[in-house]
Design an enzyme around this catalytic site. Sequence first.
Site, PDB file in Angstrom:
ATOM      1  N   SER B 185       0.798  -1.221   0.000  1.00  0.00           N
ATOM      2  CA  SER B 185       0.000   0.000   0.000  1.00  0.00           C
ATOM      3  C   SER B 185       0.832   1.272   0.000  1.00  0.00           C
ATOM      4  CB  SER B 185      -0.920   0.008   1.219  1.00  0.00           C
ATOM      5  OG  SER B 185      -0.161  -0.042   2.414  1.00  0.00           O
ATOM      6  N   HIS B 213      -5.218  -4.378  -1.350  1.00  0.00           N
ATOM      7  CA  HIS B 213      -5.138  -3.378  -2.430  1.00  0.00           C
ATOM      8  C   HIS B 213      -5.166  -4.009  -3.815  1.00  0.00           C
ATOM      9  CE1 HIS B 213      -4.413   0.310  -0.050  1.00  0.00           C
ATOM     10  NE2 HIS B 213      -3.980  -0.563   0.849  1.00  0.00           N
ATOM     11  N   LYS B 244     -12.198  -1.329  -0.040  1.00  0.00           N
ATOM     12  CA  LYS B 244     -11.535  -0.650  -1.160  1.00  0.00           C
ATOM     13  C   LYS B 244     -12.323  -0.927  -2.442  1.00  0.00           C
ATOM     14  CE  LYS B 244      -7.220  -0.354   1.316  1.00  0.00           C
ATOM     15  NZ  LYS B 244      -7.773  -0.694   2.631  1.00  0.00           N
TER      16      LYS B 244
END
Lengths: 85, 390
Positions: B185, B213, B244
């Site tokens: 990240s 991610h 996310k």
Amino acid sequence: MASYEEILEKVIGELSALTATDANLTENSELVTELGLDSFKVLDLLMDIEDEFDISMPVNLLADVHTVKDLAERIHAVINTEPGT
Amino acid sequence: MSLFDKFQPLLQDRQSLLGQDVDPFGAPIEEIYSPTEARINGRKTILAGTNNYLGLTFDKECLDAAHAALDELGTGTTGSRMANGSFSGHRALEREIAAFYECEKAIVFTTGYQANLAVISGLANNEDTIVIDADSHASIYDGCRLSGADIVRFRHNNPDDLDKRLKRLGERAANTLVIIEGIYSMLGDKARIREFIEVKNAHQALLLVDEAHSLGVLGERGRGLVEEAGVIHETDFIVGTFSKSLASTGGYCVSNHPQLDLIRYASRPYIFTASPCPSVIASTRAALKRVENGADLRARLWRHAQRLYRHLHDAGYELGPEPCPVIAALLDTREQALALWRGLHEHGVYVNLIFPPATPDGKSLVRISVCAAHTDEQIDKICEAFSVLA
């Protein structure tokens, strides 16, 4: 097997490179409050020390390490208990 | 000494560095217009730091599913699954995530942070060793600490270094839990996962991959780095987040190890956290379908990411090692990074500001997260702002 004095000398050598300060490094120097190492710098130092002595030294062994002496003593103890080192 | 004395250095640091201007670590989001635009501190601003990779926060099917669940099932579950039971949505989402990965087992958690805490501390205890990438997310570090296991770090994204440290463990290397991330990240670099698989197999260790991610971002069906590299079934545990690409909150773990289910009865973070709200589960289930069929969104996301990365590189910024929807500009000092963040804010661009020690190598970061819903004009504006401030 490295003696305590040899370990201390190597630890001070690693710290001198890492801190890049004029601080007078002694056994009693405090890693965080005196030498200004943040938590990750201490962890990175530990990886360098593991490589220097070819040992495995888990992060959790640092829980009560505050000074250069604490660190050298902890490494000395690990070296003296690890088989084959 | 007061309990609060320890905060004094933090307070002084914040006052001297940040002054009275808008706080980069708690920006006031006053109104949200779309997945990519909001009013921040009175200014219409492009959102380029929200991890909303596929832009699904206003997806109609997700909204409709959440509204329906809210009306049918209420606002919350008011407790943990062990105490209050599992709603049909919890169980359905677990079946759907397991099917998505073609794995046997799945557990859903209330946050991504909790997923790592629960899985790591559930799997390992004070008789075990966990070996983690040095640049691991805080939730991985915290999960390791909670487990009581021995924690060994290896140099970031370096399979040879992992191999060396596993060798040092001797017989303990077998059954050691190794943890990596799909996309890191901070700098947006991908794990060298095939090489890590070879190393873990050689030592009979177990591998956990955190795809926080990379879910929705990598792989033909959006299953992350494990799919892109073709190693889903060679990976022991896959952990991820709903917050996310799936545009809600929550986390999950999937595995082919049947024992995964037993974590429900052995993991304190799972046992003692209230389960996800019905509306969150419902929107997540809708988003998961969109992710699986989201090749169009991924193509658009990567096109934007490549363009932004190339532009920032050409403008002279020091960047992470490869183009990715996470694009980090590295600055030598906190002051430089803060000045860039403030400049971008004044140009109507919101990004993330990250200071050491959360960052690698003591650098400060200004981090962009690209969104598939960004328009070409918004990407133009982000590029322009960075160019002016270079």
